[in-house]
Design a protein around this motif. Structure first.
Motif, mmCIF file in Angstrom:
data_model
loop_
_atom_site.group_PDB
_atom_site.id
_atom_site.type_symbol
_atom_site.label_atom_id
_atom_site.label_comp_id
_atom_site.label_asym_id
_atom_site.label_seq_id
_atom_site.Cartn_x
_atom_site.Cartn_y
_atom_site.Cartn_z
ATOM 1 N N SER A 79 0.849 -1.192 0.000
ATOM 2 C CA SER A 79 0.000 0.000 0.000
ATOM 3 C C SER A 79 0.882 1.239 0.000
ATOM 4 C CB SER A 79 -0.915 0.035 1.232
ATOM 5 O OG SER A 79 -1.819 -1.043 1.215
ATOM 6 N N VAL A 80 0.552 2.198 -0.854
ATOM 7 C CA VAL A 80 1.341 3.433 -0.964
ATOM 8 C C VAL A 80 0.394 4.620 -1.110
ATOM 9 C CG1 VAL A 80 3.369 2.313 -1.991
ATOM 10 C CG2 VAL A 80 1.546 3.190 -3.477
ATOM 11 N N ASP A 81 0.864 5.795 -0.685
ATOM 12 C CA ASP A 81 0.082 7.023 -0.821
ATOM 13 C C ASP A 81 0.410 7.780 -2.097
ATOM 14 O OD1 ASP A 81 -1.347 6.840 1.661
ATOM 15 O OD2 ASP A 81 0.522 7.334 2.683
ATOM 16 N N ARG A 82 1.490 7.398 -2.751
ATOM 17 C CA ARG A 82 1.902 8.015 -4.013
ATOM 18 C C ARG A 82 2.520 6.904 -4.853
ATOM 19 N NH1 ARG A 82 4.413 13.413 -6.049
ATOM 20 N NH2 ARG A 82 6.213 12.648 -7.207
ATOM 21 N N ILE A 83 2.215 6.896 -6.143
ATOM 22 C CA ILE A 83 2.513 5.716 -6.948
ATOM 23 C C ILE A 83 4.002 5.426 -7.068
ATOM 24 C CG2 ILE A 83 2.563 6.827 -9.234
ATOM 25 C CD1 ILE A 83 0.763 4.408 -10.163
ATOM 26 N N ASP A 84 4.859 6.452 -7.038
ATOM 27 C CA ASP A 84 6.291 6.183 -7.171
ATOM 28 C C ASP A 84 6.892 5.538 -5.930
ATOM 29 O OD1 ASP A 84 5.848 8.610 -5.868
ATOM 30 O OD2 ASP A 84 7.711 9.511 -6.564
ATOM 31 N N LYS A 85 6.141 5.488 -4.826
ATOM 32 C CA LYS A 85 6.635 4.803 -3.628
ATOM 33 C C LYS A 85 6.718 3.294 -3.841
ATOM 34 C CE LYS A 85 7.176 8.482 -1.156
ATOM 35 N NZ LYS A 85 8.550 8.959 -0.836
ATOM 36 N N ILE A 86 6.090 2.788 -4.889
ATOM 37 C CA ILE A 86 6.220 1.371 -5.230
ATOM 38 C C ILE A 86 7.665 1.043 -5.571
ATOM 39 C CG2 ILE A 86 5.559 -0.349 -6.983
ATOM 40 C CD1 ILE A 86 2.803 0.972 -7.062
ATOM 41 N N ILE A 87 8.407 2.026 -6.024
ATOM 42 C CA ILE A 87 9.823 1.804 -6.353
ATOM 43 C C ILE A 87 10.575 1.235 -5.154
ATOM 44 C CG2 ILE A 87 11.991 2.924 -6.997
ATOM 45 C CD1 ILE A 87 10.344 4.957 -8.583
ATOM 46 N N ASP A 88 10.250 1.688 -3.957
ATOM 47 C CA ASP A 88 10.947 1.205 -2.756
ATOM 48 C C ASP A 88 10.851 -0.309 -2.637
ATOM 49 O OD1 ASP A 88 11.504 3.854 -2.167
ATOM 50 O OD2 ASP A 88 9.878 4.053 -0.709
ATOM 51 N N SER A 89 9.660 -0.859 -2.881
ATOM 52 C CA SER A 89 9.465 -2.311 -2.781
ATOM 53 C C SER A 89 10.161 -3.049 -3.916
ATOM 54 C CB SER A 89 7.973 -2.643 -2.788
ATOM 55 O OG SER A 89 7.326 -2.110 -1.661
ATOM 56 N N LEU A 90 10.097 -2.499 -5.120
ATOM 57 C CA LEU A 90 10.708 -3.159 -6.268
ATOM 58 C C LEU A 90 12.230 -3.088 -6.223
ATOM 59 C CD1 LEU A 90 8.327 -1.976 -9.131
ATOM 60 C CD2 LEU A 90 8.317 -4.171 -7.923
ATOM 61 N N ALA A 91 12.763 -2.004 -5.742
ATOM 62 C CA ALA A 91 14.217 -1.831 -5.709
ATOM 63 C C ALA A 91 14.859 -2.561 -4.545
ATOM 64 C CB ALA A 91 14.566 -0.346 -5.650
ATOM 65 N N GLY A 92 14.146 -2.665 -3.425
ATOM 66 C CA GLY A 92 14.733 -3.264 -2.230
ATOM 67 C C GLY A 92 14.253 -4.660 -1.915
ATOM 68 N N GLY A 93 13.215 -5.112 -2.617
ATOM 69 C CA GLY A 93 12.603 -6.383 -2.271
ATOM 70 C C GLY A 93 11.587 -6.179 -1.162
#
Length: 239
Positions: free
Chosen positions: A208-222
């Motif tokens: 769950s994210v409040d802004r769509i680019d915060k998904i990068i954190d999960s994809l980049a870090g696992g």
């Protein structure tokens, strides 16, 4: 909990066989573009859709004959009105740049009509700087003419087959319960883009994210995902 490895090119090169997100599928309205929620709420009331039922389910499954035809025409009118105010979701360019840089394919599954999807791709996208157009290589783009529509998982499974990527390595991103259930039922990872109106859906999201680019954190870090989330719900929707 299931561990997903980073989706970066460097991580894939060093550890190619680990479970990770290898493709991302987006909802359109409220996800790639700012939401048309107010239009849908008003339409829900105007058409007399029962509480807990989506507009399309009501029109296609309850109305008949002239009533169905009239309601379908009104849906198209409201979608056309909403297209005039369609804007990119804040942070979308940053996320698409990350996906492009790391060779992750992207696609769209929307319950909107095909005209709205084409408006997004041909009008909204082309308002961006020309050097960013390459980031919007969505393939395929699936609208509501593909049956059955979300939350049925068939459209997402179709993309899985087309791409040759197992469902569990796909990420379904959306702002609505239909998007999340589509992902859960396909065996994929679901990500919720949170707004003031959709917090109740978070229980069906792996991310769950409040802004769509915060998904990068999960994809980049696992990330870790609870893949035991069930697809049972008594919550309804709009379109």
């Amino acid at each position: 909990m299931v561990r997903y490895a980073p989706s970066t090119k460097a991580s894939v090169a060093s550890d190619p066989h680990s479970l990770r997100i290898r493709g991302v599928v987006f909802d359109m309205d409220g996800t790639l573009a700012t939401p048309m929620t107010e239009h849908l709420v008003n339409l829900h009331i105007e058409l007399g859709v029962p509480r807990g039922m989506g507009i399309l389910e009501y029109v296609d499954g309850v109305l008949q004959g002239a009533e169905r035809e009239k309601a379908s025409k009104r849906i198209l009118e409201v979608e056309t009105e909403a297209m005039a105010n369609m804007q990119l979701s804040p942070g979308l360019i940053e996320l698409l740049q990350f996906l492009h840089d790391n060779n992750l394919p992207i696609a769209i599954i929307t319950r909107n009509n095909g005209m709205a999807a084409q408006h997004f791709l041909q009008q909204v996208v082309t308002r961006q700087p020309e050097d960013q157009w390459k980031l919007f290589g969505f393939d395929p783009v699936i609208d509501r003419s593909f049956k059955p529509t979300k939350p049925h998982p068939q459209s997402l499974l179709h993309i899985s087959e087309k791409w040759g990527i197992p469902p569990q390595e796909l990420l379904m991103v959306g702002d609505h319960l239909d998007d999340l259930l589509c992902g859960v039922r396909a065996g994929s990872v679901s990500a919720l883009l949170r707004y003031s109106y959709n917090g109740a859906f978070e229980c069906k999201a792996h991310i769950s994210v409040d802004r769509i680019d915060k998904i990068i954190d999960s994809l980049a870090g696992g990330f870790d995902a609870d893949m035991t989330i069930d697809d049972k719900t008594d919550m309804g929707g709009y379109l």
